[in-house]
Design an enzyme around this catalytic site. Structure first.
Site, PDB file in Angstrom:
ATOM      1  N   ASN A   9       0.755  -0.981  -0.187  1.00 29.61           N
ATOM      2  CA  ASN A   9      -0.027   0.030  -0.215  1.00 29.61           C
ATOM      3  C   ASN A   9       1.200   1.766   0.025  1.00 29.61           C
ATOM      4  OD1 ASN A   9      -1.969   2.055   0.848  1.00 29.61           O
ATOM      5  ND2 ASN A   9      -2.274   1.403   2.616  1.00 29.61           N
ATOM      6  N   LYS A  11      -0.179   4.119   0.197  1.00 31.15           N
ATOM      7  CA  LYS A  11      -0.579   5.497   0.530  1.00 31.15           C
ATOM      8  C   LYS A  11      -0.462   6.949  -1.094  1.00 31.15           C
ATOM      9  CE  LYS A  11      -0.269   3.406   5.056  1.00 31.15           C
ATOM     10  NZ  LYS A  11       0.043   3.690   6.229  1.00 31.15           N
ATOM     11  N   HIS A  94      -9.459   0.843   5.170  1.00 25.94           N
ATOM     12  CA  HIS A  94      -8.214   0.994   5.615  1.00 25.94           C
ATOM     13  C   HIS A  94      -8.249   2.183   6.731  1.00 25.94           C
ATOM     14  CE1 HIS A  94      -3.732   2.219   6.799  1.00 25.94           C
ATOM     15  NE2 HIS A  94      -3.309   1.080   5.963  1.00 25.94           N
ATOM     16  N   GLU A  96      -7.141   4.038   7.916  1.00 21.13           N
ATOM     17  CA  GLU A  96      -7.019   5.802   7.510  1.00 21.13           C
ATOM     18  C   GLU A  96      -8.180   6.111   6.683  1.00 21.13           C
ATOM     19  OE1 GLU A  96      -3.865   5.343   4.931  1.00 21.13           O
ATOM     20  OE2 GLU A  96      -1.651   4.893   7.347  1.00 21.13           O
ATOM     21  N   GLU A 166      -5.524  -5.620  10.252  1.00 17.37           N
ATOM     22  CA  GLU A 166      -4.905  -4.337  10.852  1.00 17.37           C
ATOM     23  C   GLU A 166      -4.694  -3.711  11.675  1.00 17.37           C
ATOM     24  OE1 GLU A 166      -2.156  -3.161   6.956  1.00 17.37           O
ATOM     25  OE2 GLU A 166      -4.390  -2.058   7.048  1.00 17.37           O
ATOM     26  N   GLY A 172       2.442   2.050  11.451  1.00 17.06           N
ATOM     27  CA  GLY A 172       3.457   3.284  11.144  1.00 17.06           C
ATOM     28  C   GLY A 172       4.074   3.305  12.473  1.00 17.06           C
ATOM     29  N   SER A 212       3.840  -2.185  10.419  1.00 12.39           N
ATOM     30  CA  SER A 212       4.657  -2.063  10.337  1.00 12.39           C
ATOM     31  C   SER A 212       5.710  -3.739  10.051  1.00 12.39           C
ATOM     32  CB  SER A 212       4.885  -2.073  12.452  1.00 12.39           C
ATOM     33  OG  SER A 212       4.123  -0.876  12.539  1.00 12.39           O
TER      34      SER A 212
HETATM   35  C1  PEP Z   1      -0.866  -0.389   5.949  1.00 14.96           C
HETATM   36  O1  PEP Z   1      -0.939   1.034   5.503  1.00 14.96           O
HETATM   37  O2  PEP Z   1      -2.136  -0.438   5.978  1.00 14.96           O
HETATM   38  C2  PEP Z   1       0.416   0.056   6.927  1.00 14.96           C
HETATM   39  C3  PEP Z   1       0.167  -1.709   7.031  1.00 14.96           C
HETATM   40  O3  PEP Z   1       1.565   0.549   6.807  1.00 14.96           O
HETATM   41  P1  PEP Z   1       2.605   0.386   7.799  1.00 14.96           P
HETATM   42  O4  PEP Z   1       3.357  -0.965   6.690  1.00 14.96           O
HETATM   43  O5  PEP Z   1       3.635   1.327   7.179  1.00 14.96           O
HETATM   44  O6  PEP Z   1       2.590   0.080   9.085  1.00 14.96           O
END
Ligand code: PEP
Length: 255
Positions: A9, A11, A94, A96, A166, A172, A212
Site C-alpha cells: 500500500n 498510500k 483502511h 486511515e 491491521e 506506521g 509495521s
Molecule cells: C498500512 O498502511 O496498511 C500499513 C500496514 O502500514 P505500515 O506497514 O507502514 O505499518
C-alpha cells in the site's frame, strides 16, 4: 490451498515517474511467481501507466480506495466500476479511511459489495485502535467491523474477499502485536465467517496481517496459523525491503 498475498500500500506517496522507477527496481529483483500474488497499490493516477509497465507474471495492481456508486454526480470520486480494467484488488476500509475520512462500517459494506459486483476482489481492513485494545475490545471491534463489512455478500461471491487484520496502533508505528495475538484475531475472523457462511467458505478466505511489517519479521509472521500474507505500508516504498519480503514468502512457498 490458499495462495499467499504480499500487497504493498503506497498510500499518498510517489508521483507517476517515482512509481515507475520503483516498479522498475522491483521488477529487476522480484522473480516470476506462481505461488505468491504480489499486489502493488499505487495512487489512482499511477494505476493506468503502471498497468502498461508491470510484468503480469510478477505483479497485480490494486487501488487504495474507490466509491461504491458506478457513476453519477459524485465530484472528486473514482468508482469501482471505473477501475475494472486496471485493478484486480481494492483496499476497502483502511484505518486511515475510517479515522481520517470518517468512513463507517455501512459505507465500507457498500464498497465491499460494489467490488464484488464489479469482479474486483476487496481487501477489507479491520483492526482495533490502541484504546480499544487497552479496553480489551479487540475481538468485539474486529467481529463488528467484519460482520457489517460482509453483510451484502453471499456464500457464492464472498470467496473473492480478502481480509486484512491491521491493528491501528501497529500501523506506521514500528510496534507489533505478538504472534499469538495475531493468531487469536485470525482465528476469530475465520470463525466469524464460518458462522455466517459455513466452514468450507471460511477455509477459502485469505487473511493478511498488516502493521509495521518489515523484512526481519516476515518469516515468523508468515508462519502464524491462518495468516496468508501481508498488507505492507511503509516498507513497500523501499524496493530492497519489499523484494526481501516477497522473496521470503516465495521461499516458504517452495519457489
Ligand atoms: C498500512 O498502511 O496498511 C500499513 C500496514 O502500514 P505500515 O506497514 O507502514 O505499518
Amino acid at each position: 490451498m490458499r495462495k499467499k498475498i504480499i500487497a504493498g500500500n503506497w498510500k499518498m506517496n510517489l508521483n507517476v515517474s517515482q512509481g515507475s522507477v520503483l516498479v522498475h527496481r522491483l521488477q529487476e529483483r522480484i522473480k516470476t511467481t506462481k505461488n505468491v500474488e504480489v499486489i502493488l497499490c499505487p495512487s489512482f493516477v499511477s494505476l493506468q501507466p503502471l498497468s502498461l509497465q508491470i510484468d503480469r507474471r510478477k505483479f497485480k495492481l490494486g487501488a487504495q480506495n474507490a466509491y461504491f456508486e458506478d457513476e453519477g454526480a459524485f465530484t472528486g470520486e473514482v468508482s469501482i466500476a471505473m477501475l475494472r480494467d486496471l485493478a484486480s484488488y481494492i483496499i476497502v476500509g483502511h484505518s486511515e479511511r475510517r479515522h481520517k475520512f470518517g468512513e463507517n462500517d455501512d459505507l465500507i459494506a457498500k464498497k465491499v459489495a460494489a467490488c464484488v459486483r464489479n469482479d474486483i476482489a476487496p481487501i477489507l481492513c479491520v483492526g482495533e485502535t490502541a484504546s480499544e485494545r487497552a479496553a480489551k475490545e479487540t475481538k468485539q471491534t474486529v467481529h463488528d467491523q467484519l460482520s457489517v463489512g460482509v453483510r451484502d455478500l453471499t456464500s457464492q461471491n464472498i470467496k473473492h474477499l480478502v481480509v486484512a487484520y491491521e491493528p491501528v496502533w501497529a500501523i506506521g508505528s514500528g510496534r507489533l502485536p505478538k504472534p499469538h495475538e495475531v493468531e487469536e484475531v485470525t482465528s476469530l475472523i475465520r470463525s466469524t465467517i464460518a458462522h455466517i457462511y459455513g466452514q468450507n467458505v471460511a477455509e477459502k478466505i485469505r487473511i493478511l496481517y498488516g502493521g509495521s511489517v518489515n523484512p526481519d519479521i516476515t518469516k515468523g509472521y508468515l508462519e502464524i496459523e491462518g495468516i496468508d500474507g501481508f498488507l505492507v505500508g511503509g516498507a513497500s516504498l523501499n524496493y530492497e525491503y519489499f523484494s526481501r519480503i516477497v522473496a521470503t514468502a516465495q521461499e516458504l512457498e517452495g519457489e
